[in-house]
Design an enzyme around this catalytic site. Structure first.
Site, PDB file in Angstrom:
ATOM      1  N   ASP A   4      -3.783  11.233  -1.718  1.00  0.00           N
ATOM      2  CA  ASP A   4      -4.668  11.076  -0.564  1.00  0.00           C
ATOM      3  C   ASP A   4      -4.826   9.624  -0.147  1.00  0.00           C
ATOM      4  O   ASP A   4      -4.942   9.320   1.045  1.00  0.00           O
ATOM      5  CB  ASP A   4      -6.045  11.674  -0.871  1.00  0.00           C
ATOM      6  CG  ASP A   4      -6.048  13.187  -0.731  1.00  0.00           C
ATOM      7  OD1 ASP A   4      -4.957  13.786  -0.791  1.00  0.00           O
ATOM      8  OD2 ASP A   4      -7.128  13.766  -0.554  1.00  0.00           O
TER       9      ASP A   4
ATOM     10  N   CYS B 204      -4.225  15.530  -9.260  1.00  0.00           N
ATOM     11  CA  CYS B 204      -4.901  14.987  -8.079  1.00  0.00           C
ATOM     12  C   CYS B 204      -5.522  16.063  -7.193  1.00  0.00           C
ATOM     13  O   CYS B 204      -5.480  17.233  -7.480  1.00  0.00           O
ATOM     14  CB  CYS B 204      -3.967  14.045  -7.330  1.00  0.00           C
ATOM     15  SG  CYS B 204      -3.744  12.499  -8.255  1.00  0.00           S
TER      16      CYS B 204
ATOM     17  N   CYS C 258      -7.568   8.180  -9.603  1.00  0.00           N
ATOM     18  CA  CYS C 258      -8.401   6.992  -9.357  1.00  0.00           C
ATOM     19  C   CYS C 258      -9.733   7.074 -10.093  1.00  0.00           C
ATOM     20  O   CYS C 258     -10.325   8.143 -10.224  1.00  0.00           O
ATOM     21  CB  CYS C 258      -8.598   6.802  -7.865  1.00  0.00           C
ATOM     22  SG  CYS C 258      -7.047   6.484  -6.987  1.00  0.00           S
TER      23      CYS C 258
ATOM     24  N   SER D 216     -13.540  11.722   1.457  1.00  0.00           N
ATOM     25  CA  SER D 216     -13.023  11.464   0.125  1.00  0.00           C
ATOM     26  C   SER D 216     -14.191  11.399  -0.847  1.00  0.00           C
ATOM     27  O   SER D 216     -15.314  11.040  -0.473  1.00  0.00           O
ATOM     28  CB  SER D 216     -12.272  10.132   0.123  1.00  0.00           C
ATOM     29  OG  SER D 216     -12.059   9.686  -1.193  1.00  0.00           O
TER      30      SER D 216
END
Length: 554
Positions: free
Chosen positions: A78, A119, A191, A468
């Site tokens: 993303d 992810c 992340c 997000s």
């Protein structure tokens, strides 16, 4: 064994000849065939280590008496897809992943599966597939990235996006941006904050589909490889005991996951994915379930972007199981739900300990008495909208301001970075929903620009798109019905006053019913932005965000 359908008897001699061509021995063919669904690729940092995870899983399966057989699943990064047409292809991959995995697993009649995702859409897509295929299945993710360091502080990808906003506001030099660029993402892995990927990997533990540590053990730790081997052992044990995904992913397990979501402060995207997973088991998940659960569930964690702690800190503090243990103490978890460990969730977390009350706040000292997410309704969002309230500053929990209306993300970004958005404004970005986008793009660029330019405590953003997990500020997404189907967000005019009251779960367009009815009569559907390929097919079948953007045959 399920695989006997494709490998046993004279009639299946052709299939056995093809297995011989793959190099399998008669002994291997006679054993249970375990599909290893590996999302390894060389474009997603969270997936670049999955080849090693897969090899460890295969060793575990083989040691426990199975024959591991690897096949791939796709994944989109993303962060790399953000801010351009590529983001239209992010959410839509969830259904491609579910469909293709279902096809591979059933076509080849695997006895069991080990899913290796990491992810954002990869995890829920494979959970959806697991529910459909319903053979014994264990999840083991690639693990989170370690936090980066800039200026003596831990940093993550959200810091990078906000640095762009700071640069636009003249607060950061080109050299400063480069320092962030080179240091915020220091390792492989998903992340490092409580963004969507880590949210969903943590919720996989809460659902009972992942082993303890699945959501939090860092990607670069050898412990992650040991966990992968244990996943191989676990799936073979499940096969012997005939424990299947639909035995684990029940209605109660999904409500457990929603409760853990509130305590952890997960990404708003979980409110797209939990309904979609629930749909696969026949549970009609209403996003409004979030509010009564939120009302009684304390928020124990403020991981980035909501606070200064990261996934490595949560792991060291005891991980997801330590959070679940505290929720059990409050009577908020159905402890009888089964897990891939072969134990109930209550039994599995029994010995878990909170090792750091600064990372996981204790029961008597939560960050807040209510959960991290809230669903807002009103005449602007009759079917609901979602906000990560744990990442909203106190002064924005209630806000009223004039609408600044944009029909796409790019126009909004240009206005924000151009200094045209002022304190008090409510930025409205529409025609970015599942159907209107198509693909329901994430709005990390505009929310980060707002935060980076110092407007995070005075400006709200509302969209029929999504955010997000790295977004903060008063970001209200999934507005349903979306603009593309004539939802009220399509009727907002520049300057209309909008009132947001997060604690009272309301979002109101301060325009009379009569005026809205007139605007509705004059509204015309927009010409579809995409008319060919997968996105066009997706747009024709997808529901609004409140239903989880699931695909339905009209």
């Amino acid at each position: 064994m399920t695989s006997d359908n494709m490998k046993c008897g004279i009639g299946q001699a052709p299939a056995r000849s093809l297995l011989n061509a793959l190099g399998y021995t008669a002994e291997e063919i006679s054993k249970p065939m375990v599909g290893i669904v590996c999302s390894y690729n060389e474009i997603v940092p969270g997936h670049m280590n999955l080849d090693k995870i897969a090899e460890a899983v295969k060793l575990g399966v083989a040691e426990a008496g199975g024959t591991p057989v690897m096949f791939p699943a796709i994944a989109v990064c993303d962060g790399i897809a953000m801010g351009h047409i590529g983001m239209k292809y992010s959410l839509v991959t969830r259904d491609l992943i579910a469909d293709s995995t279902e096809a591979m697993a059933i076509a080849h009649q695997f006895d069991a599966l080990v899913m290796i995702p990491n992810c954002d859409k990869n995890v829920p897509g494979l959970l959806m597939a697991a529910a459909r295929v319903n053979v014994p299945t264990v999840f083991v993710s690639g693990g989170p990235m370690l936090a980066g360091h800039v200026g003596g502080r831990k940093r993550s990808l959200s810091s990078m996006f906000e640095a762009v906003g700071e640069h636009a506001a003249g607060k950061l030099t080109d050299e400063g941006v480069r320092e962030f660029e080179e240091n915020v993402c220091p390792t492989c892995g998903s992340c490092s904050g409580m963004y969507t990927a880590n949210s969903m990997n943590c919720l996989t533990e809460a659902l009972g589909m992942g082993l303890p540590g699945n959501g939090t053990i860092p990607a670069v730790y050898s412990e992650r490889l040991r966990l992968a081997k244990k996943a191989g052992y676990a799936v073979m044990d499940m096969l012997k005991k005939n424990i299947r995904p639909r035995d684990i992913m029940t209605k109660d397990a999904i409500l457990n996951a929603l409760t853990v979501d509130m305590a952890l402060g997960c990404s708003t995207n979980s409110m797209l994915h939990l309904p979609a997973i629930a749909h696969e088991i026949g549970f009609d998940f209403d996003i409004s379930f979030a509010n009564p659960i939120s009302e009684k569930t304390p928020n124990f964690c403020h991981l980035a972007p909501a606070g200064p702690t990261y996934m490595e800190d949560l792991n060291e503090a005891g991980g997801v199981y330590a959070v679940i243990k505290q929720l059990c103490e409050l009577g908020l978890i159905n402890e009888n739900c089964m897990t891939v460990t072969g134990k109930t969730i209550g039994e599995a977390v029994k010995n878990s300990v909170n090792k750091n009350p600064e990372v996981i706040r204790p029961v008597d000292n939560p960050y807040s008495k209510t959960g991290g997410l809230a669903v807002l309704k009103g005449n602007l969002a009759p079917d609901g909208s979602v906000v990560k309230r744990s990442a909203v500053v106190p002064e924005m929990m209630k806000h009223e301001g004039p609408a600044r209306v944009f029909d796409c993300e790019e126009d909004a970004i240009e206005a924000i970075l151009g200094g045209k958005i002022k304190e008090g404004d409510v930025v409205v970005i529409r025609y970015e929903g599942p159907k209107g986008g198509p693909g329901m793009r994430e709005m990390l660029n505009p929310t980060s620009a707002i935060a980076g330019m110092g407007l995070g405590s005075t400006v709200a953003l509302i969209t029929d798109g999504r955010f997000s997990g790295a977004s903060r500020v008063a970001s209200i997404g999934h507005v349903s019905p979306e603009a593309a189907v004539g939802g009220p967000i399509a009727l907002v005019n520049e300057g209309d006053m909008i009132e947001i009251d997060i604690n009272n779960y309301s979002i109101t367009l301060k325009v009379s019913d009569e005026e809205l009815a007139k605007r509705k009569e004059q509204w015309q559907p927009r010409t579809p932005k995409v008319t060919t390929g997968y996105l066009a097919r997706y747009a024709a079948m997808v529901t609004s965000g409140n239903r989880g953007a699931i695909l339905e045959i009209k």
